[in-house]
Design a protein around this motif. Structure first.
Motif, PDB file in Angstrom:
ATOM      1  N   LYS A  89       0.933   3.859   9.515  1.00 46.73           N
ATOM      2  CA  LYS A  89       1.055   3.160  10.791  1.00 46.73           C
ATOM      3  C   LYS A  89      -0.233   2.400  11.029  1.00 46.73           C
ATOM      4  N   ALA A 136       7.934   3.933   6.388  1.00 47.17           N
ATOM      5  CA  ALA A 136       8.495   5.282   6.406  1.00 47.17           C
ATOM      6  C   ALA A 136       8.977   5.629   5.010  1.00 47.17           C
ATOM      7  N   GLU A 178       4.497  -0.600  10.083  1.00 40.54           N
ATOM      8  CA  GLU A 178       4.876   0.795   9.983  1.00 40.54           C
ATOM      9  C   GLU A 178       5.773   0.996   8.766  1.00 40.54           C
ATOM     10  N   SER A 194       3.898   7.126   4.602  1.00 38.06           N
ATOM     11  CA  SER A 194       4.250   6.679   5.944  1.00 38.06           C
ATOM     12  C   SER A 194       2.964   6.245   6.622  1.00 38.06           C
TER      13      SER A 194
END
Ligand SMILES: Nc1ncnc2c1ncn2[C@@H]1O[C@H](COP(=O)(O)OP(=O)(O)OP(=O)(O)O)[C@@H](O)[C@H]1O
Ligand SMILES: [Mg+2]
Lengths: 264, 332
Positions: free
Chosen positions: A33, A15, A13, A31
């Motif tokens: 995932k 950010a 992940e 970002s």
């Protein structure tokens, strides 16, 4: 939707991941995932920042901003070798083998990591023969059994990519990052590598950059589209390929690739 | 050794050599070359001046140590004279002032090389290519300057009148032939150690790093740590070589820490064949012989040496041994 949801959580992940080169934003505020156990595609036109993303994730480049979490750990400040040791292992866009080592030795160097550090300069390298059997298994897996004692540099291109995958697999990685594993291959080689990736992805997570959309369609559960360093769209293949912005981005740069989107 | 019992596996990756020598990692051609080397070491002093041979062997070990770094790690150090020269000073000082036995004095030289290797490696190892060469050169110049200023080195005079002493406190080494056997043993141990390093699990990783550093890192190897250990090993053996030379001649001077000495070892290695097992020793032999027999030409030695070097680089790029190996299609 994928049928094998091992764990719905994200294994990787990021950010706000950003990389600037002298003011030029190669990767901006990404970002991402990646779901555990999935095969995740990262696509986008040339220069979109895909390789830079890989370099950031594996810490070959230090991000300008943003964080990276892998398997519940913040890896933003780690060194590349440390990231690899956690089980996040990459391949390279340009085929990366050890050209003067034999095909067997290439794989063995990776298996040798099981010993921890190899600083024992006083010991004979015959101790490494205990990895030969496992190396042969891996080579068999990727169809290289007939090339074992050839210098890796002499292999044809497609075989080199297969060797790279075998070498990466030798580390038994939790997650593999593959940068254009089928680039420059003949159709026959592509088919072999695709089925290989599908096979070795069992029990692991794969994030792959790929230009061949047919391959992406066949393999990836989720796709992230990157243009000019930013995420343009995300979703499964059907969703992403219908997105007008994505089609435009591809048409704007490389119609031949966009053509692939409509492949039946 | 357990190694021998497994050699029966179908086709090992290297073409293995003569039975007794394969444990050393030699292939067939290398085994033969090694036997020739042993023969040369054994009968050499009965045909050639032992002092000349000892000088040759000290430089041969120095070049082999240097080759470990450039040939197997791909790092060009341009400051190896600091390890060689300081090894010499420490060996001389410990033998003369502290009364160390010769074997301990030589080990002290090696320890000095190791210590300097750790310090300079710590500063230089993260740099690549020309930057690495420049930093090592700069550090070596600093060491040279210190040697010029410090008292214990004796400044321009150097440390003179160093006794060879008694090996293990027992065997008198003042006769050249006795000293020769010690030097030959030191060379042989150093040579075999380097060969073992190359053919060890460590050497395998080192090769991988030289071949493709990013890939080796991506497999989880901390490349800098491996390079650092190789650098320190190389520096240690250079210190041993310098220390041995100081005992042979009973003197340690600024010549051995001077930058020209760093250049000379580069020359020897390139001339003999970079990255070959036997090349550096052959290169050292050629240069030392040349200096010896051309001595009567005075200052022209350097010019002749330079000329020969240019011819060699143009005519056989892989070095003497490198070209022979290519011609015979073997690895030497
Ligand atoms: N080290 C660097 N210094 C400066 N600019 C860089 C650097 N690395 C990449 N870039 C730039 O960043 C942008 C993204 O490059 P990147 O290699 O990540 O693209 P990519 O999506 O992998 O492209 P491709 O599909 O061609 O492989 C490009 O414009 C590139 O020129
Ligand atoms: Mg790329």
């Amino acid at each position: 939707m994928p049928d094998t949801i091992l764990d719905s959580g994200a294994i990787l992940e990021t950010a706000g991941l950003t990389k600037e080169f002298l003011g030029f934003v190669a990767v901006g505020d990404v970002s991402l995932k990646v779901r555990r156990g999935s095969i995740h595609g990262l696509i986008g036109p040339n220069g979109a920042g895909k390789t830079t993303c890989f370099n950031l994730l594996t810490k070959f480049l230090q991000p300008s901003r943003g964080t990276i979490h892998f398997d519940g750990r913040d890896i933003t400040r780690l060194k590349p070798a440390e990231v690899a040791r956690l089980g996040l292992v990459r391949s390279f866009q340009i085929s990366a083998v050890f050209p003067h080592l034999s095909v067997l030795e290439n794989v063995r160097v990776a298996l040798q990591r099981q010993r921890g550090g190899s600083f024992d300069f006083w010991r004979s390298d015959s101790v490494l023969r205990r990895y030969d059997d496992r190396a042969m298994e891996l080579l068999e897996d990727v169809g290289l059994i007939g090339f074992t004692h050839r210098p890796a540099g002499e292999l044809p291109y497609g075989r080199k990519r297969a060797l790279e995958i075998a070498t990466t697999l030798a580390l038994d990685p939790v997650m593999m990052l593959l940068d254009e594993p089928t680039a420059g291959m003949t159709a026959e080689d592509v088919d072999r590598v695709v089925s290989l990736i599908r096979r070795v992805a069992a029990g692991r997570t794969v994030l792959m950059v790929e230009h061949n959309l047919k391959v992406v369609e066949g393999l990836c559960d989720t796709i992230t589209v990157l243009t000019r360093g930013r995420v343009l769209a995300e979703g499964d293949y059907a969703t992403v390929s219908r997105n007008p912005e994505v089609v435009a981005a591809y048409l704007g740069t490389d119609p031949s690739i966009a053509g692939g989107t409509h492949h039946g | 050794m357990a190694a021998d019992s497994i050699t029966a596996t179908p086709e090992t990756s290297r073409v293995r050599g003569l039975p007794g020598l394969q444990a050393l990692g030699f292939n067939r051609a290398q085994s033969i070359a090694f036997l020739l080397l042993l023969a040369f070491l054994a009968i050499g002093p009965f045909f050639l001046y032992p002092v000349f041979l000892m000088k040759l062997l000290c430089f041969a070990l120095f070049a082999c140590a240097f080759n470990l770094l450039i040939g197997y790690v791909g790092l060009l150090s341009f400051g190896h004279a600091m390890f060689f020269g300081m090894g010499g000073y420490l060996a001389a000082h410990s033998a003369k002032v502290w009364g160390f036995t010769p074997e301990l004095a030589i080990l002290t030289g090696g320890a000095m090389g190791a210590l300097l290797g750790v310090i300079s490696g710590w500063l230089a190892i993260r740099r690549q290519g020309i930057y690495f060469a420049m930093i090592t050169l700069a550090l070596a110049q600093m060491v040279y300057f210190l040697c010029l200023q410090m008292r214990f080195t004796g400044g321009e005079d150097g440390i003179q009148g160093v006794p060879r002493g008694r090996l293990f406190g027992v065997f008198d080494l003042s006769a050249d032939l006795s000293m020769y056997w010690l030097v030959a043993a030191v060379f042989l141990i150093g040579f075999l150690l380097i060969n073992r390093v190359i053919h060890s699990p460590f050497g395998q990783v080192l090769t991988a790093i030289r071949e493709n550093e990013p890939r080796a890192i991506s497999l989880g190897y901390r490349a800098d740590d491996y390079k650092m250990l190789a650098f320190v090993l190389s520096a240690t053996l250079a210190g041993v070589a310098g220390g041995t030379k100081a005992l042979v001649f009973g003197i340690a001077t600024l010549t051995d820490v001077y930058w020209a000495m760093s250049g000379e070892v580069v020359l020897m290695t390139l001339l003999g064949g970079l990255g070959t097992v036997f090349g550096p020793a052959v290169g050292a032999a050629v240069i030392v012989t040349m200096q010896n027999y051309l001595a009567e030409f005075g200052a022209w030695v350097t010019v002749i040496q330079g000329g020969i070097f240019v011819i060699c680089v143009v005519a056989f790029r892989a070095g003497i041994v490198g070209e022979i190996a290519r011609w015979l299609r073997v690895r030497l």
